[in-house]
Design a protein around this motif. Structure first.
Motif, PDB file in Angstrom:
ATOM      1  N   ILE A  38      -0.066 -46.659   4.152  1.00  0.00           N
ATOM      2  CA  ILE A  38       1.151 -47.152   4.777  1.00  0.00           C
ATOM      3  C   ILE A  38       2.136 -47.504   3.666  1.00  0.00           C
ATOM      4  N   ASP A  39       3.331 -46.941   3.743  1.00  0.00           N
ATOM      5  CA  ASP A  39       4.366 -47.206   2.756  1.00  0.00           C
ATOM      6  C   ASP A  39       5.357 -48.193   3.361  1.00  0.00           C
ATOM      7  N   ASP A  40       5.515 -49.320   2.697  1.00  0.00           N
ATOM      8  CA  ASP A  40       6.442 -50.359   3.130  1.00  0.00           C
ATOM      9  C   ASP A  40       7.392 -50.625   1.977  1.00  0.00           C
ATOM     10  N   GLU A  41       8.644 -50.214   2.142  1.00  0.00           N
ATOM     11  CA  GLU A  41       9.609 -50.352   1.054  1.00  0.00           C
ATOM     12  C   GLU A  41       9.810 -51.795   0.621  1.00  0.00           C
ATOM     13  N   GLY A  42       9.518 -52.753   1.483  1.00  0.00           N
ATOM     14  CA  GLY A  42       9.706 -54.155   1.141  1.00  0.00           C
ATOM     15  C   GLY A  42       8.510 -54.791   0.457  1.00  0.00           C
ATOM     16  N   ALA A  43       7.391 -54.077   0.435  1.00  0.00           N
ATOM     17  CA  ALA A  43       6.175 -54.646  -0.148  1.00  0.00           C
ATOM     18  C   ALA A  43       6.116 -54.377  -1.647  1.00  0.00           C
ATOM     19  N   VAL A  48      -0.477 -48.891   0.622  1.00  0.00           N
ATOM     20  CA  VAL A  48      -1.768 -49.572   0.726  1.00  0.00           C
ATOM     21  C   VAL A  48      -2.564 -49.001   1.887  1.00  0.00           C
ATOM     22  N   ASP A  49      -3.881 -49.044   1.792  1.00  0.00           N
ATOM     23  CA  ASP A  49      -4.761 -48.632   2.875  1.00  0.00           C
ATOM     24  C   ASP A  49      -4.758 -49.770   3.893  1.00  0.00           C
ATOM     25  N   THR A  50      -4.540 -49.476   5.164  1.00  0.00           N
ATOM     26  CA  THR A  50      -4.403 -50.522   6.163  1.00  0.00           C
ATOM     27  C   THR A  50      -4.883 -50.039   7.524  1.00  0.00           C
ATOM     28  N   ASN A  56       8.931 -50.860  10.155  1.00  0.00           N
ATOM     29  CA  ASN A  56       9.602 -50.533   8.898  1.00  0.00           C
ATOM     30  C   ASN A  56       8.695 -49.789   7.914  1.00  0.00           C
ATOM     31  N   GLU A  57       7.535 -49.356   8.374  1.00  0.00           N
ATOM     32  CA  GLU A  57       6.576 -48.710   7.496  1.00  0.00           C
ATOM     33  C   GLU A  57       6.417 -47.229   7.834  1.00  0.00           C
ATOM     34  N   GLU A  58       5.903 -46.478   6.861  1.00  0.00           N
ATOM     35  CA  GLU A  58       5.705 -45.043   7.037  1.00  0.00           C
ATOM     36  C   GLU A  58       4.259 -44.689   6.706  1.00  0.00           C
ATOM     37  N   LEU A  59       3.669 -43.822   7.511  1.00  0.00           N
ATOM     38  CA  LEU A  59       2.294 -43.392   7.328  1.00  0.00           C
ATOM     39  C   LEU A  59       2.264 -42.139   6.453  1.00  0.00           C
ATOM     40  N   GLU A 156      -2.575 -42.854  -3.907  1.00  0.00           N
ATOM     41  CA  GLU A 156      -1.179 -42.445  -3.744  1.00  0.00           C
ATOM     42  C   GLU A 156      -0.822 -41.245  -4.611  1.00  0.00           C
ATOM     43  N   ASP A 157      -1.655 -40.904  -5.584  1.00  0.00           N
ATOM     44  CA  ASP A 157      -1.461 -39.687  -6.377  1.00  0.00           C
ATOM     45  C   ASP A 157      -1.868 -38.444  -5.600  1.00  0.00           C
ATOM     46  N   PHE A 158      -2.485 -38.639  -4.447  1.00  0.00           N
ATOM     47  CA  PHE A 158      -3.004 -37.525  -3.656  1.00  0.00           C
ATOM     48  C   PHE A 158      -2.325 -37.419  -2.287  1.00  0.00           C
ATOM     49  N   ILE A 159      -1.122 -37.964  -2.146  1.00  0.00           N
ATOM     50  CA  ILE A 159      -0.378 -37.855  -0.883  1.00  0.00           C
ATOM     51  C   ILE A 159       0.009 -36.393  -0.659  1.00  0.00           C
ATOM     52  N   VAL A 160      -0.237 -35.908   0.556  1.00  0.00           N
ATOM     53  CA  VAL A 160       0.048 -34.520   0.920  1.00  0.00           C
ATOM     54  C   VAL A 160       0.738 -34.477   2.286  1.00  0.00           C
ATOM     55  N   VAL A 161       1.406 -33.379   2.570  1.00  0.00           N
ATOM     56  CA  VAL A 161       2.080 -33.232   3.865  1.00  0.00           C
ATOM     57  C   VAL A 161       1.396 -32.205   4.784  1.00  0.00           C
ATOM     58  N   TRP A 162       0.473 -31.387   4.245  1.00  0.00           N
ATOM     59  CA  TRP A 162      -0.140 -30.346   5.088  1.00  0.00           C
ATOM     60  C   TRP A 162      -0.864 -30.884   6.314  1.00  0.00           C
ATOM     61  N   PRO A 163      -1.417 -32.102   6.333  1.00  0.00           N
ATOM     62  CA  PRO A 163      -2.061 -32.546   7.579  1.00  0.00           C
ATOM     63  C   PRO A 163      -1.081 -32.688   8.742  1.00  0.00           C
ATOM     64  N   LEU A 164       0.199 -32.776   8.466  1.00  0.00           N
ATOM     65  CA  LEU A 164       1.198 -32.942   9.517  1.00  0.00           C
ATOM     66  C   LEU A 164       1.667 -31.629  10.093  1.00  0.00           C
ATOM     67  N   HIS A 165       1.248 -30.517   9.501  1.00  0.00           N
ATOM     68  CA  HIS A 165       1.634 -29.200   9.992  1.00  0.00           C
ATOM     69  C   HIS A 165       1.033 -28.963  11.375  1.00  0.00           C
ATOM     70  N   ASP A 166       1.843 -28.467  12.292  1.00  0.00           N
ATOM     71  CA  ASP A 166       1.394 -28.178  13.652  1.00  0.00           C
ATOM     72  C   ASP A 166       1.953 -26.803  14.027  1.00  0.00           C
ATOM     73  N   LEU A 167       1.139 -25.959  14.607  1.00  0.00           N
ATOM     74  CA  LEU A 167       1.557 -24.584  14.883  1.00  0.00           C
ATOM     75  C   LEU A 167       2.280 -24.383  16.208  1.00  0.00           C
ATOM     76  N   ASP A 168       1.735 -24.978  17.269  1.00  0.00           N
ATOM     77  CA  ASP A 168       2.342 -24.721  18.594  1.00  0.00           C
ATOM     78  C   ASP A 168       2.169 -25.903  19.515  1.00  0.00           C
TER      79      ASP A 168
END
Length: 168
Positions: A38-43, A48-50, A56-59, A156-168
């Motif tokens: 979870i990314d919290d710009e104010g933290a 952090v793992d939560t 206000n947070e992003e997964l 956080e060195d291993f953040i990726v976007v491929w799990p969010l890929h959706d085909l249909d």
């Protein structure tokens, strides 16, 4: 199938499904076995793992998988004991569907909760086989490292976007 030959996932809500029906909805992609941050710009900590998320947070997904994942079969090797061995493991049930936000957009439970239906590569639509899912690149097969290979501080060195890929 129901008597009208309409699949159960098209005639029942997630809450109405039997336990076997519920379990069969899992596509077996193993994306839920990836560590999420979870990314919290104010933290002070960037990520952090939560086990909860605020407005206000992003997964973020990492390609760091639970050490108990068989990454070839995309199956948990300790499925019946997973929540005891890994307390942060989210066991999605009809009683905690509000936690579906932890699941990737391609997750069958999330898709059905959002009214989007099953994806074309889902095993229930492919004679119970995962091959269409793997071929479409929708599983974690060949894409992960394990959490016993890195420290939590390195996630956080291993953040990726491929799990969010959706085909249909």
């Amino acid at each position: 199938m129901t008597q009208s030959n309409t699949p159960f996932w098209q005639t029942k809500s997630l809450q109405e499904m039997t336990r076997p029906e519920w379990e069969s909805l899992c596509d077996g992609c193993a994306k839920c076995c990836l560590h999420k941050l979870i990314d919290d710009e104010g933290a002070e900590d960037a990520a952090v793992d939560t086990d909860f998320i605020n407005d206000n947070e992003e997964l973020h997904y990492t390609n760091v998988a639970c050490q108990y994942l068989n990454d070839k079969k995309c199956e948990c090797t300790v499925y019946s004991k997973r929540t005891q061995l890994v307390p942060s493991c989210v066991q999605l049930t009809q009683d905690n569907l509000e936690q579906v936000f932890y699941m990737p957009t391609s997750c069958s439970y999330r898709r059905l909760a959002e009214g989007r239906g099953l994806p074309s590569w889902h095993p229930l639509l492919n004679k119970g086989k995962k091959s269409a899912m793997h071929k479409a690149g929708m599983s974690v097969r060949g894409k992960v490292i394990f959490d016993d290979m890195v420290t939590e501080e390195q996630y956080e060195d291993f953040i990726v976007v491929w799990p969010l890929h959706d085909l249909d």
